[in-house]
Design a protein around this motif. Structure first.
Motif, mmCIF file in Angstrom:
data_model
loop_
_atom_site.group_PDB
_atom_site.id
_atom_site.type_symbol
_atom_site.label_atom_id
_atom_site.label_comp_id
_atom_site.label_asym_id
_atom_site.label_seq_id
_atom_site.Cartn_x
_atom_site.Cartn_y
_atom_site.Cartn_z
ATOM 1 N N GLY A 25 42.277 21.436 8.311
ATOM 2 C CA GLY A 25 43.270 21.690 7.271
ATOM 3 C C GLY A 25 43.527 23.177 7.077
ATOM 4 O O GLY A 25 44.680 23.604 6.899
ATOM 5 N N SER A 26 42.465 23.984 7.114
ATOM 6 C CA SER A 26 42.642 25.432 6.973
ATOM 7 C C SER A 26 43.433 26.003 8.146
ATOM 8 O O SER A 26 44.294 26.877 7.969
ATOM 9 C CB SER A 26 41.273 26.111 6.876
ATOM 10 N N LEU A 27 43.159 25.507 9.345
ATOM 11 C CA LEU A 27 43.901 25.976 10.516
ATOM 12 C C LEU A 27 45.378 25.615 10.421
ATOM 13 O O LEU A 27 46.265 26.427 10.721
ATOM 14 C CB LEU A 27 43.292 25.387 11.790
ATOM 15 N N GLN A 28 45.658 24.375 10.018
ATOM 16 C CA GLN A 28 47.050 23.955 9.881
ATOM 17 C C GLN A 28 47.785 24.784 8.827
ATOM 18 O O GLN A 28 48.949 25.179 9.028
ATOM 19 C CB GLN A 28 47.103 22.472 9.525
ATOM 20 N N SER A 29 47.116 25.063 7.714
ATOM 21 C CA SER A 29 47.745 25.870 6.666
ATOM 22 C C SER A 29 48.021 27.299 7.152
ATOM 23 O O SER A 29 49.092 27.862 6.904
ATOM 24 C CB SER A 29 46.849 25.900 5.435
ATOM 25 N N PHE A 30 47.082 27.876 7.876
ATOM 26 C CA PHE A 30 47.259 29.240 8.372
ATOM 27 C C PHE A 30 48.368 29.311 9.422
ATOM 28 O O PHE A 30 49.184 30.236 9.429
ATOM 29 C CB PHE A 30 45.938 29.733 8.952
ATOM 30 N N ILE A 31 48.429 28.323 10.306
ATOM 31 C CA ILE A 31 49.486 28.291 11.320
ATOM 32 C C ILE A 31 50.853 28.118 10.669
ATOM 33 O O ILE A 31 51.854 28.731 11.089
ATOM 34 C CB ILE A 31 49.209 27.171 12.339
ATOM 35 N N TYR A 32 50.920 27.298 9.628
ATOM 36 C CA TYR A 32 52.197 27.121 8.918
ATOM 37 C C TYR A 32 52.653 28.438 8.291
ATOM 38 O O TYR A 32 53.844 28.784 8.335
ATOM 39 C CB TYR A 32 52.038 26.042 7.848
ATOM 40 N N LYS A 33 51.719 29.190 7.720
ATOM 41 C CA LYS A 33 52.081 30.475 7.123
ATOM 42 C C LYS A 33 52.580 31.455 8.194
ATOM 43 O O LYS A 33 53.533 32.199 7.982
ATOM 44 C CB LYS A 33 50.881 31.070 6.392
ATOM 45 N N LEU A 34 51.923 31.455 9.347
ATOM 46 C CA LEU A 34 52.327 32.373 10.405
ATOM 47 C C LEU A 34 53.709 32.033 10.959
ATOM 48 O O LEU A 34 54.473 32.921 11.340
ATOM 49 C CB LEU A 34 51.302 32.338 11.540
ATOM 50 N N GLU A 35 54.040 30.765 11.005
ATOM 51 C CA GLU A 35 55.313 30.346 11.596
ATOM 52 C C GLU A 35 56.473 30.356 10.603
ATOM 53 O O GLU A 35 57.623 30.564 11.018
ATOM 54 C CB GLU A 35 55.171 28.936 12.189
ATOM 55 N N ASN A 36 56.215 30.136 9.333
ATOM 56 C CA ASN A 36 57.303 29.989 8.350
ATOM 57 C C ASN A 36 57.300 31.040 7.248
ATOM 58 O O ASN A 36 58.346 31.272 6.627
ATOM 59 C CB ASN A 36 57.226 28.594 7.702
ATOM 60 N N GLU A 37 56.173 31.661 6.974
ATOM 61 C CA GLU A 37 56.090 32.637 5.880
ATOM 62 C C GLU A 37 55.639 33.996 6.386
ATOM 63 O O GLU A 37 55.007 34.770 5.651
ATOM 64 C CB GLU A 37 55.117 32.131 4.806
#
Length: 267
Positions: A25-37
């Motif tokens: 879950g932490s990895l998915q959240s971090f990847i989402y931030k890198l790609e969208n935020e």
């Protein structure tokens, strides 16, 4: 005794699955931030995410090294049922990554050793490493460390130094072509390489090959004619210039001079 070991194994596996789910879950959240935020993402926030991931990985390693955790290396997973049909329960557990547990998938997912090709490459690398003596290996290590140190030194240089070097390179680089400059000066000063074609309408009517400028008065002739207009006594001495005879004034200019000398304001 066996039931106790099985319960302990189930508890450790369940705890391990929970920790891995948190890490995922932490990895998915971090990847989402890198790609969208990424536009609003600051460097301290990135460091916080890395710290969170590092802490979760350390927790999993501590769990695996715990005395109460059984050694997973001594355990073997044996497939009891293989089927080419789709298994919905398996797809749900693996998040649709493994929908079928068949003979084709089992060797890849239950493999405990690398592929044969990878093993062969590892053997070759081991043989080549054994051939290199300690002195040669130490020299290679020193060379690699020197290259890394030089690279780090260049990367750690202040930005001002890099800007000054780039500005110096720009100043030393010529901003003109000497050959083009010489050609332009030769064209303006001496008419070199210019076209010899005359513009249309430059030839006077009835005078083929003779331009209008050849029959007209020069700057010096106009000045003398203007001076003669103020002296009536000299108007009779001006002779008519024939076309094609340099140094003589045309008849139309002579007439203009006579009319100007007879004007009452010029008397």
């Amino acid at each position: 005794m066996q039931q106790r070991e099985e319960k302990q194994l189930d508890a450790s596996v369940e705890s391990l699955v929970t920790r891995v789910a948190h890490l995922k879950g932490s990895l998915q959240s971090f990847i989402y931030k890198l790609e969208n935020e990424y536009e609003r993402l600051s460097w301290p926030s990135v460091l916080d995410n890395f710290a969170l991931l590092s802490g979760q990985l350390n927790t999993i390693n501590k769990l695996l090294r715990n005395e109460k955790t059984p050694s997973y290396k001594s355990l073997v997973i044996i497939p009891l049922l293989l089927s080419p049909d789709r298994d919905e329960e398996l797809a749900k557990l693996t998040e649709q990554r493994v929908p079928v547990f068949s003979h084709e998938i089992v060797p890849d997912h239950l493999r405990t050793k690398p592929d044969p090709e990878v093993e062969e490459q590892e053997k070759q690398l081991s043989v080549e490493a054994a051939r290199i003596g300690p002195e040669a290996a130490q020299k290679q290590i020193q060379t690699l460390n020197k290259l890394c140190s030089n690279l780090l030194e260049k990367l750690n240089n202040p930005r001002d130094d890099r800007d000054s070097e780039s500005s110096a390179l720009r100043q030393n680089k010529p901003s003109f072509n000497p050959a083009d400059t010489n050609a332009l000066v030769a064209a303006v000063g001496f008419g070199k390489n210019l076209s010899k074609c005359r513009p249309p309408g430059s030839v006077a009517p009835g005078h083929t090959g003779q331009t209008m400028m050849s029959a007209g008065p020069t700057l010096q002739q106009v000045t003398i004619a203007g001076a003669a207009g103020h002296q009536p006594g000299m108007s009779g001495q001006v002779t008519q210039q024939q076309p094609g005879q340099p140094g003589k004034m045309p008849s139309n200019i002579k007439t203009n001079i006579k009319s100007a000398s007879m004007h009452p304001y010029n008397r």
